[in-house]
Design a protein around this motif. Structure first.
Motif, mmCIF file in Angstrom:
data_model
loop_
_atom_site.group_PDB
_atom_site.id
_atom_site.type_symbol
_atom_site.label_atom_id
_atom_site.label_comp_id
_atom_site.label_asym_id
_atom_site.label_seq_id
_atom_site.Cartn_x
_atom_site.Cartn_y
_atom_site.Cartn_z
ATOM 1 N N SER A 141 38.607 31.186 -9.226
ATOM 2 C CA SER A 141 37.925 30.417 -8.200
ATOM 3 C C SER A 141 38.935 30.028 -7.124
ATOM 4 C CB SER A 141 37.275 29.169 -8.812
ATOM 5 O OG SER A 141 36.525 28.461 -7.854
ATOM 6 N N SER A 142 38.526 29.222 -6.172
ATOM 7 C CA SER A 142 39.422 28.773 -5.106
ATOM 8 C C SER A 142 39.076 27.348 -4.726
ATOM 9 C CB SER A 142 39.309 29.687 -3.879
ATOM 10 O OG SER A 142 38.029 29.552 -3.282
ATOM 11 N N ILE A 143 39.942 26.739 -3.931
ATOM 12 C CA ILE A 143 39.729 25.369 -3.515
ATOM 13 C C ILE A 143 38.480 25.231 -2.663
ATOM 14 C CG2 ILE A 143 41.063 25.495 -1.378
ATOM 15 C CD1 ILE A 143 41.331 22.643 -3.907
ATOM 16 N N GLU A 144 38.034 26.352 -2.040
ATOM 17 C CA GLU A 144 36.813 26.332 -1.233
ATOM 18 C C GLU A 144 35.552 26.603 -2.057
ATOM 19 O OE1 GLU A 144 39.366 28.309 -0.488
ATOM 20 O OE2 GLU A 144 40.289 27.336 1.257
ATOM 21 N N GLY A 145 35.707 26.815 -3.378
ATOM 22 C CA GLY A 145 34.559 27.031 -4.242
ATOM 23 C C GLY A 145 34.216 28.488 -4.430
ATOM 24 N N LEU A 146 33.151 28.759 -5.182
ATOM 25 C CA LEU A 146 32.688 30.112 -5.455
ATOM 26 C C LEU A 146 31.774 30.604 -4.333
ATOM 27 C CD1 LEU A 146 31.676 29.671 -9.211
ATOM 28 C CD2 LEU A 146 33.756 30.781 -8.385
ATOM 29 N N SER A 147 31.611 31.883 -4.299
ATOM 30 C CA SER A 147 30.581 32.426 -3.417
ATOM 31 C C SER A 147 29.222 32.248 -4.085
ATOM 32 C CB SER A 147 30.833 33.906 -3.146
ATOM 33 O OG SER A 147 30.633 34.667 -4.337
ATOM 34 N N TYR A 148 28.188 32.250 -3.277
ATOM 35 C CA TYR A 148 26.846 32.055 -3.819
ATOM 36 C C TYR A 148 26.484 33.169 -4.794
ATOM 37 C CZ TYR A 148 21.822 31.284 -4.032
ATOM 38 O OH TYR A 148 20.539 31.053 -4.483
ATOM 39 N N VAL A 149 26.855 34.403 -4.463
ATOM 40 C CA VAL A 149 26.528 35.549 -5.316
ATOM 41 C C VAL A 149 27.256 35.440 -6.649
ATOM 42 C CG1 VAL A 149 26.688 38.055 -5.555
ATOM 43 C CG2 VAL A 149 26.021 37.056 -3.361
ATOM 44 N N ASN A 150 28.558 35.085 -6.602
ATOM 45 C CA ASN A 150 29.353 34.956 -7.831
ATOM 46 C C ASN A 150 28.788 33.853 -8.722
ATOM 47 O OD1 ASN A 150 31.304 35.026 -9.790
ATOM 48 N ND2 ASN A 150 33.038 34.879 -8.394
#
Length: 653
Positions: free
Chosen positions: A28-37
Motif C-alpha cells: 500500500s502507500s501513504i495515499e491509500g489503495l486504488s479503488y480497483v485494488n
C-alpha cells in the motif's frame, strides 16, 4: 498461489516495523489503495464483519458435534441390543438436548433484549461508515468494505472496528482504550517502534478495534479486520465463565468423582457377591445424576437479573457483575467536600460504607463525623486503601471475604474503579468512566445501590437453591444404588431415570423463576460469598440422610425379609423417593408455592405420573411396580415429608 497470498499472515508484529516496512508488507502507500485494488481485496477476503457469537444454526447443531452424544447413543444401542431399556437413555438424551437448545435460544433473545434496553447503546457502537483514502482522495465507505492496506482517516469520536498501524497523527491525539482494559486517555505516535513481545496495549503506534478517539485526528493503515482484530482475540482468550459458573463447574467435578467412586464400589460389592453389576443401572445412574444444562440455566438466570435491573434503569454491563455485586461487603463512594449525601443503612446485610473525599485528611475526619461513615482522604494513596480493604480478609472460614465496590464520577477515578472488585458510576458520567464500570446507575443517587445488591443476591440465591436440590437428588440416587448393590438388590433403571433426569429438573427449574425476595437484603453477607461453603454441604448431607432414612424405613418395614412383599416394598420406596423431590422443592422455595405457577404445574405433573406409574398396570410393568393400597400410599407420602421437616428445622436453627 493467488495474488493476495502475501496478506494471509495475520500474526505479523506490526508494532515492531516502521511505517515504510508496514506499507511495503501490505503493498500500500501513504495515499491509500486504488479503488480497483480495494475491491479485489474485498472479494478475496470478504466483508469486514464481526462473527456472531452464538448463531442459531450453531446452537441447533451443537448436540450433533458433541462426542458425548454419540457415546450415549452407542451405549443405548448396545444396551437395547442386549435386552435392556436403551430406548430410555435415548429419550432422556433427546429431551435434555431439546431443553438445552431452548435455553440457548432463550439466552440469545434475552441478550438482545438487554442490549436494546441498555443506556447510550448507539453511542458505544462503531460507525457504519468510515473515511478512507482511495485513489489519493478521501471518501466515505461502509465499514464492512474496509480491507487490509486501506488508509483510514480518524477524527474525534470515531470508534474503529479494525486494527490500525498509525501513519500520521495530530499533536493533540488522545485515544481511549478502556474497553480493552487499557488506559482511559493515552497519546499515540506513529514514528515509534516496539519490541516484538511488547503487550499490545502498550504499543503507542497502534490503534485497536473497540477504542475511541477522544481528541485529535490520525491516519492509520488497516492491518487486521473482522475476527482477526485484537479485540476479538481478547474475547476468545477471555474466561467465559462467571464466579457462579466456575463454582457450578467445580460442583460438576464433585458429581463426576462421586459417580466414579460409586461405580467402582458397586463393582467391588458385586464381585464380592459373585454377581455381575447391571450395566443399564450404571448407565441410568450416570445419565440421571449428571447436572444437565445447569450452566445454561445459570446464564439465563443472570440475564434475567440484568433484564430486571434494566427495567429499573440500572445497567449491569456484564452477567458476571451480578455475581460480584451479590458478594459486596464494602462500598466506597468518592465524593466532594461540598456534596450532600444520603445513605441506606446496609449493616444488617453485612455491608459497610467507607468514603473517599477529595480533601485533606483533617477535613475527611471532620466530614466523617458529619455524615456518619468513616471517610479517608482521596489524596492519601487511595489505591492502597482499596487493596487494604480487599486484603483484610478474615482468617476464619466462617467470615466473608471483603469485596469492594467503588463509586466514581470523575475521569481521575478510573484507576480506582479498576482496582475495585466492581466499579460503579452514573449515566451522566463520561463514556470513559462508564467503560471502566460494571454497573451504571440512572443518576447520582446511592439509594439505587440496595436494588442492585438485592438483585445480585436474588440471582445467586435462585441458582444456589436449584443446585442444592439437584445435588441432593443426585447424591441420593448414588447412595441408593450403592446400598442396593451391597444388599444384593437392583434398583430398576427406569425409576432412577424418572427421578433424576425428569422429576428433579421439573421441580428445580421453577425455583429460578421466583420473584426477588426482599428478605435477602437483611441476610448476612457470608451466605452469598460462595455456594461451596460448609453449611451447604451440611444441608445436602442432612437432606440426603433424611431421604435415604425415610426410604429405608418404608422398604424394610414392608419387606422384613419376605420375598412375597418385595414388590410392594420397592413400590413404596419408589413413591417415597419421587414425592421427596416435591417436598424438598416446597421446603426451599422462597415464596408460597401457590404464587409460583410453574412450580404448581410441575408438582401436579409429577404427582400424577407417580400415581400412574404405580397404579396403572401397563406403567407398572414398565417401572417394575405394583399397585398399593390407600394406607401404603399414605405411609409412603408421609415418609417423603422427612426432607421437608429437615429443611424447616434448618431454617429455624
Amino acid at each position: 498461489m493467488t495474488k493476495f497470498d502475501f496478506l494471509s499472515d495475520t500474526q505479523k508484529t506490526w508494532h515492531y516495523m516502521d511505517v515504510d516496512q508496514v506499507l511495503a508488507a501490505l503493498e500500500s502507500s501513504i495515499e491509500g489503495l486504488s479503488y480497483v485494488n480495494a475491491r479485489q481485496r474485498l472479494r478475496h477476503f470478504g466483508a469486514n464483519k464481526l462473527p456472531r457469537s452464538r448463531p442459531i444454526s450453531k446452537v441447533l447443531i451443537q448436540p450433533l458435534i458433541n462426542p458425548l452424544t454419540y457415546l450415549l447413543l452407542g451405549s443405548a444401542i448396545y444396551l437395547q441390543w442386549n435386552g435392556a431399556e436403551g430406548w430410555a437413555l435415548i429419550s432422556v438424551g433427546v429431551l435434555h438436548s431439546g431443553v438445552g437448545i431452548c435455553l440457548a435460544l432463550w439466552s440469545i433473545k434475552t441478550k438482545e433484549k438487554v442490549s436494546r434496553d441498555r443506556p447510550q447503546r448507539r453511542q458505544n457502537e462503531p460507525s457504519n461508515s468510515v473515511m478512507v483514502l482511495r485513489d489519493r482522495e478521501e471518501m466515505e465507505v461502509p465499514s464492512r468494505d474496509l480491507v487490509l492496506g486501506d488508509v483510514m482517516v480518524l477524527r474525534e469520536g470515531d470508534r474503529p472496528n479494525v486494527d490500525l498501524r498509525l501513519l500520521e497523527t495530530s499533536e493533540d491525539l488522545r485515544v481511549n482504550q478502556t474497553n480493552l482494559g487499557g488506559e482511559a486517555i493515552c497519546s499515540k505516535r506513529p514514528d515509534l517502534t516496539f519490541e516484538e513481545k511488547t503487550p499490545p496495549l502498550e504499543c503507542s503506534n497502534m490503534i485497536y478495534a473497540g477504542t475511541e478517539i477522544s481528541a485529535g485526528s490520525a491516519k492509520g493503515i488497516v492491518i487486521a479486520t473482522s475476527r482477526f482484530t485484537q479485540e476479538q482475540a481478547a474475547l476468545v482468550k477471555e474466561k467465559p465463565f462467571s464466579v457462579i459458573h466456575s463454582e457450578l463447574r467445580q460442583l460438576r467435578q464433585v458429581w463426576i468423582g462421586l459417580l466414579l467412586l460409586v461405580t467402582t464400589t458397586a463393582i467391588g460389592f458385586a464381585w464380592q457377591r459373585g454377581i455381575t453389576i447391571n450395566a443399564m443401572t450404571a448407565a441410568a445412574l450416570i445419565v440421571s445424576t449428571y447436572p444437565q444444562n445447569l450452566l445454561r440455566i445459570a446464564t439465563q438466570v443472570q440475564l434475567f437479573g440484568m433484564r430486571d435491573l434494566a427495567k429499573q434503569r440500572i445497567w449491569a454491563r456484564f452477567p458476571s457483575i451480578l455475581d460480584t455485586i451479590a458478594r459486596v461487603t464494602t462500598i466506597v463512594p468518592i465524593v466532594e467536600s461540598d456534596v450532600v449525601l444520603s445513605f441506606d443503612d446496609l449493616s444488617r446485610a453485612g455491608i459497610e460504607w467507607q468514603g473517599l473525599i477529595r480533601a485533606s485528611e483533617d477535613d475527611s475526619v471532620a466530614f466523617s463525623e458529619v455524615i456518619g461513615i468513616k471517610t479517608h482522604s482521596y489524596f492519601d494513596a487511595p489505591q492502597e486503601k482499596i487493596r487494604q480493604w480487599q486484603d483484610s480478609r478474615q482468617k476464619s472460614r466462617q467470615k466473608p471475604l471483603n469485596v469492594v465496590a467503588v463509586i466514581g464520577n470523575d475521569i481521575e477515578d478510573i484507576p480506582l474503579l479498576r482496582a475495585a472488585d466492581v466499579g460503579i458510576c452514573d449515566r451522566t458520567c463520561r463514556k470513559e468512566l462508564q467503560d471502566s464500570s460494571g454497573i451504571i446507575l440512572p443518576k447520582e443517587d446511592f439509594h439505587y445501590l440496595p436494588t442492585a445488591i438485592l438483585e445480585g443476591r436474588a440471582t445467586f440465591d435462585r441458582l444456589q437453591r436449584t443446585a442444592l436440590l439437584t445435588a441432593t437428588s443426585s447424591f441420593t440416587l448414588a447412595v441408593l444404588t450403592l446400598m442396593d448393590t451391597a444388599a444384593g438388590f437392583s434398583m430398576p433403571p427406569l425409576q432412577i431415570i424418572w427421578v433424576g433426569a425428569i422429576a428433579t429438573p421439573i421441580v428445580a427449574f421453577p425455583l429460578v423463576l421466583e420473584p426477588t425476595h426482599e428478605s435477602l437484603l437483611t441476610q448476612p453477607a457470608h451466605r452469598f460469598q460462595t455456594m461451596l461453603r460448609p453449611s451447604n454441604y451440611l444441608r445436602i448431607l442432612l437432606a440426603v440422610t433424611a431421604t435415604i432414612t425415610a426410604i429405608s424405613v418404608v422398604f424394610w418395614l414392608k419387606y422384613q425379609g419376605q420375598a412375597a412383599m418385595f414388590s410392594q416394598a420397592r413400590s413404596m420406596a419408589f413413591v417415597t423417593l419421587g414425592f421427596s423431590q416435591i417436598f424438598h422443592a416446597c421446603a426451599i422455595a422462597r415464596r408460597s408455592i401457590v404464587s409460583n405457577l410453574p412450580l404448581v404445574f410441575g408438582i401436579t405433573f409429577i404427582a400424577i405420573c407417580q400415581i400412574a406409574f404405580v397404579q396403572v398396570p401397563w406403567f407398572g410393568d414398565l417401572m417394575a411396580t405394583v399397585p398399593l393400597s390407600g394406607v401404603e400410599w399414605a405411609i409412603s407420602i408421609l415418609s417423603a415429608t422427612a426432607v421437608f421437616w429437615v429443611q424447616e428445622l434448618i431454617k429455624t436453627s
